[in-house]
Design a protein around this motif. Structure first.
Motif, short mmCIF file in Angstrom:
data_model
loop_
_atom_site.label_atom_id
_atom_site.label_comp_id
_atom_site.label_asym_id
_atom_site.label_seq_id
_atom_site.Cartn_x
_atom_site.Cartn_y
_atom_site.Cartn_z
N VAL A 1 0.87 -1.18 0.00
CA VAL A 1 0.00 0.00 0.00
C VAL A 1 0.90 1.23 0.00
CG1 VAL A 1 -1.72 1.32 1.28
CG2 VAL A 1 -1.88 -1.18 1.18
N ILE A 2 0.64 2.15 -0.95
CA ILE A 2 1.49 3.33 -1.10
C ILE A 2 0.72 4.64 -0.91
CG2 ILE A 2 3.17 2.19 -2.60
CD1 ILE A 2 1.71 3.65 -4.98
N HIS A 3 -0.61 4.58 -0.83
CA HIS A 3 -1.41 5.80 -0.83
C HIS A 3 -2.81 5.46 -0.33
CE1 HIS A 3 -2.31 9.83 -2.52
NE2 HIS A 3 -3.46 9.33 -2.91
N GLU B 1 8.82 8.93 10.00
CA GLU B 1 8.21 7.85 10.77
C GLU B 1 7.51 6.90 9.81
OE1 GLU B 1 5.73 9.12 14.02
OE2 GLU B 1 6.82 10.99 14.20
N PRO B 2 7.31 5.64 10.21
CA PRO B 2 6.59 4.71 9.33
C PRO B 2 5.19 5.23 9.03
CG PRO B 2 7.63 3.53 11.13
CD PRO B 2 7.76 5.01 11.43
N GLY B 3 4.72 4.99 7.84
CA GLY B 3 3.38 5.41 7.46
C GLY B 3 3.33 5.82 6.01
N ILE B 4 2.15 6.13 5.52
CA ILE B 4 1.97 6.55 4.14
C ILE B 4 1.21 7.86 4.09
CG2 ILE B 4 2.06 4.21 3.19
CD1 ILE B 4 -0.99 4.28 2.97
N ASP B 5 1.32 8.54 2.98
CA ASP B 5 0.57 9.76 2.74
C ASP B 5 -0.62 9.43 1.85
OD1 ASP B 5 2.35 11.29 4.26
OD2 ASP B 5 3.69 11.53 2.56
N GLY B 6 -1.48 10.42 1.64
CA GLY B 6 -2.68 10.14 0.88
C GLY B 6 -3.25 11.34 0.18
N ILE C 1 -2.35 0.38 -4.09
CA ILE C 1 -1.21 -0.52 -4.03
C ILE C 1 -0.29 -0.21 -5.20
CG2 ILE C 1 -0.50 -2.95 -4.14
CD1 ILE C 1 -3.45 -3.50 -3.03
N GLY C 2 0.98 -0.04 -4.94
CA GLY C 2 1.96 0.20 -5.99
C GLY C 2 2.31 -1.10 -6.69
N VAL C 3 2.27 -1.07 -8.03
CA VAL C 3 2.61 -2.26 -8.83
C VAL C 3 3.61 -1.87 -9.91
CG1 VAL C 3 0.40 -3.41 -8.38
CG2 VAL C 3 0.63 -1.96 -10.40
N ALA C 4 4.43 -2.83 -10.32
CA ALA C 4 5.43 -2.57 -11.36
C ALA C 4 4.79 -2.51 -12.74
CB ALA C 4 6.52 -3.64 -11.32
N GLY D 1 -7.21 0.66 -5.19
CA GLY D 1 -6.55 1.16 -6.39
C GLY D 1 -5.24 0.43 -6.62
N MET D 2 -4.77 0.48 -7.85
CA MET D 2 -3.43 -0.01 -8.20
C MET D 2 -2.77 1.05 -9.07
SD MET D 2 -3.78 -4.12 -8.77
CE MET D 2 -4.75 -4.03 -10.25
#
Length: 121
Positions: free
Chosen positions: A4-6, A47-52, A68-71, A112-113
């Motif tokens: 998960v990236i966002h 710190e650990p965590g993600i932005d949005g 979710i970040g995908v290649a 999302g991806m």
């Protein structure tokens, strides 16, 4: 392994929601200069965590969505379909960011991806 990236928070009144999250958590909000009303959220640094992001609720009942970040987005969409999920919003460019699609899992949860690509138009 994709992560998960966002996250995205839909709001009936985005300005009210921005005010709430600023007061409740001291998050920072920056209006995105893109083609839609969208606020980028910074939840912290170092710190650990993600932005949005925060946007006007697109439909009644729409809830928080994780991305979710995908290649490779096309390959990831195929894996989602093979696992029993479905695409609910097809692949679309996010200019200067990448390509995004929204899917639902077997339980009806939307996610999302995103395939990063700064040349996306």
């Amino acid at each position: 392994m994709p992560r998960v990236i966002h996250f995205e928070i839909p709001a009936d009144n985005p300005e009210r929601a921005v005010d709430f999250y600023k007061k409740a958590f001291s998050w920072n909000f920056d209006k995105w200069p893109g083609p839609t009303d969208y606020w980028l959220i910074t939840t912290g640094k170092g710190e650990p965590g993600i932005d949005g992001g925060l946007l006007k609720r697109p439909r009644p009942g729409a809830g928080i969505v994780n991305t979710i970040g995908v290649a490779a987005l096309e390959a990831a969409l195929e894996r989602v379909h093979q696992a029993g999920g479905k695409t609910v919003v097809p692949k679309m460019p996010i200019p200067g960011v990448g390509y995004l699609a929204y899917c639902q899992d077997t339980e009806g949860n939307t996610f999302g991806m995103m395939q990063a690509d700064p040349d996306a138009k």
